[in-house]
Scaffold this motif. Sequence first.
Motif, mmCIF file in Angstrom:
data_model
loop_
_atom_site.group_PDB
_atom_site.id
_atom_site.type_symbol
_atom_site.label_atom_id
_atom_site.label_comp_id
_atom_site.label_asym_id
_atom_site.label_seq_id
_atom_site.Cartn_x
_atom_site.Cartn_y
_atom_site.Cartn_z
ATOM 1 N N LEU A 78 0.824 -1.210 0.000
ATOM 2 C CA LEU A 78 0.000 0.000 0.000
ATOM 3 C C LEU A 78 0.856 1.257 0.000
ATOM 4 C CD1 LEU A 78 -2.837 -1.050 2.472
ATOM 5 C CD2 LEU A 78 -2.964 -0.846 -0.020
ATOM 6 N N SER A 79 1.961 1.232 0.724
ATOM 7 C CA SER A 79 2.880 2.375 0.750
ATOM 8 C C SER A 79 3.491 2.611 -0.630
ATOM 9 C CB SER A 79 3.973 2.145 1.785
ATOM 10 O OG SER A 79 4.920 3.183 1.754
ATOM 11 N N ASP A 80 3.927 1.529 -1.282
ATOM 12 C CA ASP A 80 4.511 1.645 -2.624
ATOM 13 C C ASP A 80 3.493 2.190 -3.629
ATOM 14 O OD1 ASP A 80 6.879 0.648 -1.631
ATOM 15 O OD2 ASP A 80 6.641 -1.360 -2.505
ATOM 16 N N VAL A 81 2.276 1.693 -3.543
ATOM 17 C CA VAL A 81 1.224 2.152 -4.450
ATOM 18 C C VAL A 81 0.934 3.626 -4.200
ATOM 19 C CG1 VAL A 81 -1.229 1.925 -5.034
ATOM 20 C CG2 VAL A 81 0.189 -0.121 -4.803
ATOM 21 N N SER A 82 0.849 4.007 -2.939
ATOM 22 C CA SER A 82 0.585 5.406 -2.594
ATOM 23 C C SER A 82 1.693 6.322 -3.115
ATOM 24 C CB SER A 82 0.440 5.543 -1.081
ATOM 25 O OG SER A 82 0.164 6.870 -0.730
ATOM 26 N N GLU A 83 2.934 5.898 -2.959
ATOM 27 C CA GLU A 83 4.071 6.679 -3.475
ATOM 28 C C GLU A 83 4.012 6.810 -4.991
ATOM 29 O OE1 GLU A 83 7.870 5.221 -2.148
ATOM 30 O OE2 GLU A 83 7.175 5.137 -0.054
ATOM 31 N N ALA A 84 3.651 5.736 -5.675
ATOM 32 C CA ALA A 84 3.577 5.763 -7.126
ATOM 33 C C ALA A 84 2.461 6.717 -7.592
ATOM 34 C CB ALA A 84 3.322 4.352 -7.675
ATOM 35 N N ILE A 85 1.329 6.678 -6.908
ATOM 36 C CA ILE A 85 0.226 7.580 -7.248
ATOM 37 C C ILE A 85 0.622 9.019 -7.021
ATOM 38 C CG2 ILE A 85 -2.100 8.315 -6.558
ATOM 39 C CD1 ILE A 85 -2.705 5.319 -6.046
ATOM 40 N N ASP A 86 1.263 9.299 -5.897
ATOM 41 C CA ASP A 86 1.726 10.658 -5.596
ATOM 42 C C ASP A 86 2.716 11.149 -6.661
ATOM 43 O OD1 ASP A 86 0.141 10.696 -3.343
ATOM 44 O OD2 ASP A 86 1.790 10.269 -1.947
ATOM 45 N N ALA A 87 3.620 10.284 -7.089
ATOM 46 C CA ALA A 87 4.617 10.653 -8.103
ATOM 47 C C ALA A 87 3.943 10.980 -9.428
ATOM 48 C CB ALA A 87 5.636 9.529 -8.267
ATOM 49 N N ILE A 88 2.950 10.186 -9.786
ATOM 50 C CA ILE A 88 2.237 10.435 -11.038
ATOM 51 C C ILE A 88 1.486 11.743 -10.973
ATOM 52 C CG2 ILE A 88 0.310 9.634 -12.481
ATOM 53 C CD1 ILE A 88 1.288 6.760 -11.839
ATOM 54 N N ARG A 89 0.824 11.984 -9.860
ATOM 55 C CA ARG A 89 0.074 13.230 -9.700
ATOM 56 C C ARG A 89 0.986 14.435 -9.692
ATOM 57 N NH1 ARG A 89 -4.186 11.032 -5.188
ATOM 58 N NH2 ARG A 89 -5.616 10.067 -6.682
ATOM 59 N N ALA A 90 2.205 14.270 -9.184
ATOM 60 C CA ALA A 90 3.165 15.374 -9.127
ATOM 61 C C ALA A 90 3.841 15.600 -10.482
ATOM 62 C CB ALA A 90 4.206 15.117 -8.054
ATOM 63 N N GLY A 91 3.642 14.647 -11.402
ATOM 64 C CA GLY A 91 4.232 14.778 -12.727
ATOM 65 C C GLY A 91 5.672 14.303 -12.809
ATOM 66 N N ASP A 92 6.084 13.502 -11.864
ATOM 67 C CA ASP A 92 7.470 12.984 -11.869
ATOM 68 C C ASP A 92 7.637 11.887 -12.892
ATOM 69 O OD1 ASP A 92 7.958 14.732 -9.846
ATOM 70 O OD2 ASP A 92 7.891 13.242 -8.243
#
Length: 92
Positions: A78-92
């Motif tokens: 869940l932590s990895d998925v959350s980080e990946a979603i945050d990165a996508i939303r941030a445009g990284d």
Amino acid sequence: MKTPIYLGGREARSQFADLIGRVHYGGETIIVERSGKPMAAVIPIDLYERLVAEREARFAVIDDLRRKAAGIPTEEILSDVSEAIDAIRAGD
């Protein structure tokens, strides 16, 4: 893909042989309705086979991910998925 043709159930039943020919030879998609509500679709067999193959391929990916994730704590996933979603939303 052609625009689907909508037919009532009675009409589809009375024209079934013609309907099958239109689907097979003409590549048409027929949506059968009851009281104006779509109930079933008659589609060319090659389209059906492609849809089934695509579905099976998607489930194979999911099954592979499940095998690879076996033993990994849920919290870590869940932590990895959350980080990946945050990165996508941030445009990284």
